[in-house]
Design an enzyme around this catalytic site. Sequence first.
Site, mmCIF file in Angstrom:
data_model
loop_
_atom_site.group_PDB
_atom_site.id
_atom_site.type_symbol
_atom_site.label_atom_id
_atom_site.label_comp_id
_atom_site.label_asym_id
_atom_site.label_seq_id
_atom_site.Cartn_x
_atom_site.Cartn_y
_atom_site.Cartn_z
ATOM 1 N N HIS A 1 -40.916 -21.468 -10.559
ATOM 2 C CA HIS A 1 -39.522 -21.432 -11.024
ATOM 3 C C HIS A 1 -39.498 -20.940 -12.475
ATOM 4 C CE1 HIS A 1 -35.490 -22.427 -11.988
ATOM 5 N NE2 HIS A 1 -35.593 -23.739 -12.112
ATOM 6 N N CYS B 1 -29.316 -25.709 -8.594
ATOM 7 C CA CYS B 1 -28.875 -26.724 -9.539
ATOM 8 C C CYS B 1 -29.200 -26.256 -10.949
ATOM 9 C CB CYS B 1 -29.555 -28.054 -9.242
ATOM 10 S SG CYS B 1 -31.350 -27.963 -9.110
ATOM 11 N N CYS C 1 -31.036 -23.123 -15.373
ATOM 12 C CA CYS C 1 -31.803 -22.527 -14.278
ATOM 13 C C CYS C 1 -31.037 -21.438 -13.542
ATOM 14 C CB CYS C 1 -32.240 -23.605 -13.288
ATOM 15 S SG CYS C 1 -33.290 -24.871 -14.024
#
Length: 390
Positions: free
Chosen positions: A346, A376, A90
């Site tokens: 996201h 994270c 991510c």
Amino acid sequence: MGAAYIVDAVRTAGGRRGGRLAGVHPVDLAAASLDALVSRTGIDPARVDDVVMGCVTQAGEQSMQVGRMAVLASKTLPQSTPAVTIDRQCGSSQQAIQFAAQAVMSGTQDAVIAAGIESMTRVPMGTSATFHMKEGMGHYKSPGLEAKYPGIMWSQFAGAEMIADKYGFSKEDLDRFAYESHRKAIAATESGAFEREIVPITIQTPEGEAQHTVDEGIRFDATLESIAAVKLLKEGGKLTAATSSQICDGSSAALVVSETALKELGLTPRARIHTLTVTAGDPVIMLEEPLFATDKALKRAGLSIGDIDLYEVNEAFASVPLAWLKHVGADPEKLNVNGGAIALGHPLGASGTKLMATLLNALHARGKKYGLQTMCEGGGVANVTIIEAV
């Protein structure tokens, strides 16, 4: 060591899974952000030394070194522009910013575009990790990994549930945080706060050609009651789809340059990159690492959390930024002031530069100085980037 500056950062508005961006090939979606960035900054395209593209699911339409494919599809960058594609899960395009800054600060390059792409509709999450199931090939978990972590299949969702339990958050806490994400995103959209950072994307609709300029995931009719009514993802758990980040299609890009480039090319910076940090920890609870990475980043920067004016902490799951606030002792009023991934989406590999575009513009809109960005990442890794608006 030299300094690194951000001239500007842009992003597309997020597209829901199967939504308004579903018809756009990810290579073209990435190229659109590259072209918009070059146009808005006014940089001579031939002076771009490299493009560092974050992408998590590098398969199918996002394969064949998608960063290079995006450069070749670009309408502004020459084919002589190099590119590389990176995966730090991510945090891929946040790492792209940090790699770009490191190149500039070392003096080896003067102008680097950090960017990200993820079409989660066209290249579903996990495609590159599960193709073996169809092809009869090996699993990513090697015998060596199994020996060290027996019986454990790493899960970000499981990690998020573990964080909620460890830091004492109830389902009601998570629901309330999710509602606030939508509320802030609605306010930001209606006030025009995103207009400078959003790249319009031409799409085809049943009514004809249109421009995609509004984040599609925002629930403009969201209420705390409607969010609380969404069913649990696991019996006995606390998280729901409403308190998790949305699957999203999108791209983003930021121009990082040296002081030499600023002078030679007549560019005006919007921020100086103050601190770059990446750390790693427990791969099982995994999503907790931004807490400890922030501790290290602040110490290295010689700053306290009270010195930071705004924070962008990726809303992978509501429990993550809530735990971050509690651990760091941060002010909730400074967190994700324009909403986060629960409302806005996201797009995995694109989220790093996407968040940077939002943080940069939020700092300038409020006349603030320091911004901190963290997220994270799979495997228990976390990046922290601190910028100083100029």
